[in-house]
Write an enzyme that holds these catalytic residues in place. Structure first.
Site, PDB file in Angstrom:
ATOM      1  N   GLN A 204       9.075  54.336  -0.231  1.00  0.00           N
ATOM      2  CA  GLN A 204       9.448  53.024   0.316  1.00  0.00           C
ATOM      3  C   GLN A 204      10.174  53.195   1.654  1.00  0.00           C
ATOM      4  O   GLN A 204      10.923  54.144   1.834  1.00  0.00           O
ATOM      5  CB  GLN A 204      10.381  52.334  -0.682  1.00  0.00           C
ATOM      6  CG  GLN A 204      10.304  50.848  -0.678  1.00  0.00           C
ATOM      7  CD  GLN A 204      11.088  50.264  -1.842  1.00  0.00           C
ATOM      8  OE1 GLN A 204      12.284  50.517  -1.973  1.00  0.00           O
ATOM      9  NE2 GLN A 204      10.420  49.515  -2.692  1.00  0.00           N
ATOM     10  N   LYS A 285      -1.435  71.731  16.785  1.00  0.00           N
ATOM     11  CA  LYS A 285      -1.618  71.607  18.243  1.00  0.00           C
ATOM     12  C   LYS A 285      -2.781  72.452  18.778  1.00  0.00           C
ATOM     13  O   LYS A 285      -3.364  72.108  19.806  1.00  0.00           O
ATOM     14  CB  LYS A 285      -0.321  71.980  18.974  1.00  0.00           C
ATOM     15  CG  LYS A 285       0.741  70.893  18.917  1.00  0.00           C
ATOM     16  CD  LYS A 285       1.937  71.260  19.772  1.00  0.00           C
ATOM     17  CE  LYS A 285       2.969  70.166  19.776  1.00  0.00           C
ATOM     18  NZ  LYS A 285       4.081  70.420  20.677  1.00  0.00           N
ATOM     19  N   ASP A 321       3.530  67.331  27.020  1.00  0.00           N
ATOM     20  CA  ASP A 321       4.801  68.082  27.022  1.00  0.00           C
ATOM     21  C   ASP A 321       5.074  68.658  28.410  1.00  0.00           C
ATOM     22  O   ASP A 321       6.219  68.712  28.856  1.00  0.00           O
ATOM     23  CB  ASP A 321       4.755  69.234  26.005  1.00  0.00           C
ATOM     24  CG  ASP A 321       4.968  68.746  24.582  1.00  0.00           C
ATOM     25  OD1 ASP A 321       5.531  67.645  24.411  1.00  0.00           O
ATOM     26  OD2 ASP A 321       4.563  69.460  23.649  1.00  0.00           O
ATOM     27  N   GLY A 451      17.028  67.370  25.651  1.00  0.00           N
ATOM     28  CA  GLY A 451      15.623  67.342  25.212  1.00  0.00           C
ATOM     29  C   GLY A 451      15.109  65.920  25.044  1.00  0.00           C
ATOM     30  O   GLY A 451      13.898  65.678  25.071  1.00  0.00           O
TER      31      GLY A 451
HETATM   32  P1  NAP Z   1       7.343  77.689  18.244  1.00  0.00           P
HETATM   33  O1  NAP Z   1       5.986  77.728  18.844  1.00  0.00           O
HETATM   34  O2  NAP Z   1       7.506  77.901  16.782  1.00  0.00           O
HETATM   35  O3  NAP Z   1       8.258  78.754  19.019  1.00  0.00           O
HETATM   36  C1  NAP Z   1       9.584  78.977  18.624  1.00  0.00           C
HETATM   37  C2  NAP Z   1      10.275  79.871  19.633  1.00  0.00           C
HETATM   38  O4  NAP Z   1      11.664  79.906  19.266  1.00  0.00           O
HETATM   39  C3  NAP Z   1       9.782  81.315  19.622  1.00  0.00           C
HETATM   40  O5  NAP Z   1       9.864  81.831  20.927  1.00  0.00           O
HETATM   41  C4  NAP Z   1      10.806  82.010  18.715  1.00  0.00           C
HETATM   42  O6  NAP Z   1      10.987  83.369  19.017  1.00  0.00           O
HETATM   43  C5  NAP Z   1      12.059  81.276  19.086  1.00  0.00           C
HETATM   44  N1  NAP Z   1      13.080  81.335  18.041  1.00  0.00           N
HETATM   45  C6  NAP Z   1      13.043  80.689  16.842  1.00  0.00           C
HETATM   46  N2  NAP Z   1      14.163  80.991  16.152  1.00  0.00           N
HETATM   47  C7  NAP Z   1      14.893  81.832  16.924  1.00  0.00           C
HETATM   48  C8  NAP Z   1      16.152  82.480  16.749  1.00  0.00           C
HETATM   49  N3  NAP Z   1      16.864  82.310  15.637  1.00  0.00           N
HETATM   50  N4  NAP Z   1      16.611  83.260  17.753  1.00  0.00           N
HETATM   51  C9  NAP Z   1      15.910  83.416  18.878  1.00  0.00           C
HETATM   52  N5  NAP Z   1      14.704  82.847  19.101  1.00  0.00           N
HETATM   53  C10 NAP Z   1      14.204  82.057  18.129  1.00  0.00           C
HETATM   54  O7  NAP Z   1       8.052  76.277  18.532  1.00  0.00           O
HETATM   55  P2  NAP Z   1       7.811  75.307  19.781  1.00  0.00           P
HETATM   56  O8  NAP Z   1       6.787  74.297  19.436  1.00  0.00           O
HETATM   57  O9  NAP Z   1       7.643  76.126  20.993  1.00  0.00           O
HETATM   58  O10 NAP Z   1       9.203  74.519  19.831  1.00  0.00           O
HETATM   59  C11 NAP Z   1      10.366  75.119  20.353  1.00  0.00           C
HETATM   60  C12 NAP Z   1      11.436  74.069  20.590  1.00  0.00           C
HETATM   61  O11 NAP Z   1      10.972  73.112  21.529  1.00  0.00           O
HETATM   62  C13 NAP Z   1      11.806  73.279  19.332  1.00  0.00           C
HETATM   63  O12 NAP Z   1      13.194  73.191  19.259  1.00  0.00           O
HETATM   64  C14 NAP Z   1      11.215  71.902  19.575  1.00  0.00           C
HETATM   65  O13 NAP Z   1      12.006  70.878  18.981  1.00  0.00           O
HETATM   66  C15 NAP Z   1      11.314  71.814  21.080  1.00  0.00           C
HETATM   67  N6  NAP Z   1      10.365  70.833  21.625  1.00  0.00           N
HETATM   68  C16 NAP Z   1      10.901  69.731  22.234  1.00  0.00           C
HETATM   69  C17 NAP Z   1      10.080  68.769  22.762  1.00  0.00           C
HETATM   70  C18 NAP Z   1      10.692  67.553  23.418  1.00  0.00           C
HETATM   71  O14 NAP Z   1       9.962  66.590  23.706  1.00  0.00           O
HETATM   72  N7  NAP Z   1      11.982  67.564  23.698  1.00  0.00           N
HETATM   73  C19 NAP Z   1       8.689  68.911  22.703  1.00  0.00           C
HETATM   74  C20 NAP Z   1       8.153  70.075  22.107  1.00  0.00           C
HETATM   75  C21 NAP Z   1       9.014  71.030  21.575  1.00  0.00           C
HETATM   76  P3  NAP Z   1      10.065  84.522  18.341  1.00  0.00           P
HETATM   77  O15 NAP Z   1       8.840  84.618  19.224  1.00  0.00           O
HETATM   78  O16 NAP Z   1      10.917  85.718  18.398  1.00  0.00           O
HETATM   79  O17 NAP Z   1       9.741  84.064  16.959  1.00  0.00           O
END
Ligand code: NAP
Length: 484
Positions: A204, A285, A321, A451
């Site tokens: 809901q 994606k 993006d 962001g």
């Molecule tokens: P993704 O493809 O899963 O990539 C995640 C990235 O974060 C990888 O480089 C990963 O490193 C790194 N990472 C994750 N946990 C980590 C940690 N604990 N320490 C260091 N590095 C870490 O995700 P994505 O789609 O690129 O998204 C990334 C961010 O962008 C998210 O927070 C998302 O909310 C944001 N985003 C924002 C918008 C907006 O409109 N504002 C749009 C799209 C995305 P490894 O390669 O080492 O795993």
């Protein structure tokens, strides 16, 4: 009509909550009221601010009633002064006839609930309920797939064509879209809850959101444009708020819903002719690309599609993006000739990195997993470095494109405070709007970018791609102030 289902443990609370709902119609769930005393039902009915549905559900139909079946039926008979009385089909034809024969000015809703599935013989169940001589048939079944919603819409259409009033909806997260769209298809009403934690059925939505965000009661199937987010999970996204508020502002007969998709191929097959455009999020994606008829050059280069528009029945893939991030940055600083560091090597880093290179910024990639960072650096033709090897005095723009600092880990930052001097710092994370990294950067005198700015710009671009109309001025941060 949007119906607020009120679950309250006392008569006093139910009476107090009725005017707060601001709904078109209210359902009182008498099974939640722990002790119903003589005169309580009459008092509730006398204090109604709008039409009332009286319901007293037994356990097997998702209710809380603890007394005997005889007592329950006795309560429903006392409700016959209300505008509507809802009795379950499972109560039996005899009891239902007793109510329909003595209903006076009340309307009788005969309801069927299935918390497991939408059964294959639902048309037959509909016919059997209709034959009880009730005023309204109600069918609420658990959706195990998004396609179940389509079957429910078909049933509503059929009932409408036969001039039978029906309340039709699917339950559960996969049934959410039916709660928004069923009115457009012809359902007599849709149910919503008053406050978080007081849902009376799975999946809901808030009554206030159905009215104020989705505008579910104003949607007209004739010419309705249905947009939505395709992903798994989808519940954390704020897109449905910003897009629906924009549609309302522009007075468009359009709605944006969340599609919790398990099987992308099935979804595209069944919904291609229904939707007017899509947002695409994790994990689809890349996978979506194979189902597109065309892909725009930026999305092709980035290798990821976050938006699908439909042109002459053909699916076209875009990546907004890149646009969103670049607009958010260039609001504060021109990228050309600047030294830029991106943390991350995932989808967001790839899209933003591509945009930075296009804008002639000098980019360095930093990433936890060196292998992935090197690969992205090579793809973009830029350097990969460890944080320690960077000459931070010369960096103009720092971008966090990792998920570090995102809710619930709000006390984490991908970089320590001492690095954050004399630069523009942009965090792609938008929940929270000001992350730990941005807070530290601002305290050190840096210019910060949330962001949220990227999210709003990319959403506005989606709106333009979908509708062909200018989005300027109609997308703002108010969508983020609305609790989801
Ligand atoms: P993704 O493809 O899963 O990539 C995640 C990235 O974060 C990888 O480089 C990963 O490193 C790194 N990472 C994750 N946990 C980590 C940690 N604990 N320490 C260091 N590095 C870490 O995700 P994505 O789609 O690129 O998204 C990334 C961010 O962008 C998210 O927070 C998302 O909310 C944001 N985003 C924002 C918008 C907006 O409109 N504002 C749009 C799209 C995305 P490894 O390669 O080492 O795993």
């Amino acid at each position: 009509m949007i119906c607020c289902s009120i679950v309250a443990h006392t008569k006093e609370k139910a009476i107090h909550d009725m005017p707060r709902s601001k709904a078109d119609i209210i359902e009182i769930r008498l099974d939640y009221i722990s002790e119903l005393s003589k005169g309580d039902i009459d008092e509730i009915i006398s204090k109604k601010p709008c039409p009332l549905i009286m319901t007293c559900r037994k356990k097997e139909e998702g209710g809380q009633f603890k007394g005997s079946e005889g007592e329950r039926i006795g309560i429903l008979k006392k409700c016959l002064k209300a505008d509507y009385v809802d009795i379950e089909f499972s109560a039996g034809k005899e009891i239902i006839s007793e109510l329909t024969e003595n209903k006076g000015s009340s309307k009788i809703i005969v309801s069927y609930h299935n918390f497991e599935a939408l059964p294959g013989n639902i048309e037959q169940i509909f016919e059997e309920i209709k034959a009880t001589n009730c005023d309204i048939v109600k069918i609420a079944c658990m959706a195990n797939s998004l396609e179940d919603n389509l079957r429910m819409f078909e049933l509503i259409r059929k009932a409408k064509a036969e001039k039978t009033d029906i309340i039709g909806l699917c339950m559960g997260e996969k049934g959410e879209i039916s709660r928004v769209l069923n009115l457009a298809y012809g359902s007599y009403l849709t149910y919503g809850y008053l406050e978080k934690g007081r849902q009376s059925a799975p999946g809901q939505l808030s009554c206030e959101f159905l009215k104020r965000v989705y505008g579910a009661d104003k949607l007209d199937l004739d010419g309705l444009k249905i947009y939505g987010l395709v992903g798994r999970p989808v519940s954390k996204s704020r897109g449905y708020i910003v897009h629906n508020l924009a549609f309302k502002e522009m007075e468009l007969n359009a709605v944006y819903v969340n599609f919790l998709v398990d099987d992308l191929e099935e979804f595209i097959k069944n919904f291609k002719g229904i939707v007017a455009g899509l947002s695409v999020t994790m994990p689809y994606k890349q996978e979506i690309i194979q189902y597109l008829d065309k892909i725009e050059p930026i999305a092709k280069k980035v290798g990821a599609v976050n938006t699908v528009s439909i042109r002459d029945g053909k699916l076209v893939g875009h990546n907004t993006d890149v646009y969103g991030a670049i607009e958010a940055i260039e609001e504060k600083i021109k990228i050309e000739g600047k030294n830029v560091v991106i943390f991350g090597a995932g989808g967001a880093a790839r899209a933003i990195g591509y945009g930075i290179v296009e804008k002639k910024g000098n980019l360095i990639i930093v990433n936890r997993t060196a292998e992935k960072g090197k690969k992205l650096g090579a793809e973009l033709g830029v350097e990969f470095k460890s944080k320690e090897k960077i000459d931070w005095q010369n960096i103009d723009i720092l971008i966090n494109a990792t998920s570090v600092g995102m809710m619930p880990d709000i006390n984490e930052s991908p970089i320590e405070k001492e690095y954050l001097h004399n630069m523009v710092v942009f965090d792609t994370v938008y929940n929270p709007p000001i992350t730990k990294m941005l807070d530290m950067a601002e305290n050190n005198g840096c210019t910060i970018i949330s962001g949220i700015r990227m999210f709003i710009y990319q959403a506005a671009k989606q709106f333009e791609l979908w509708t062909g109309k200018q989005a300027e001025g109609i997308y703002g941060e108010k969508g983020f102030g609305v609790a989801g």
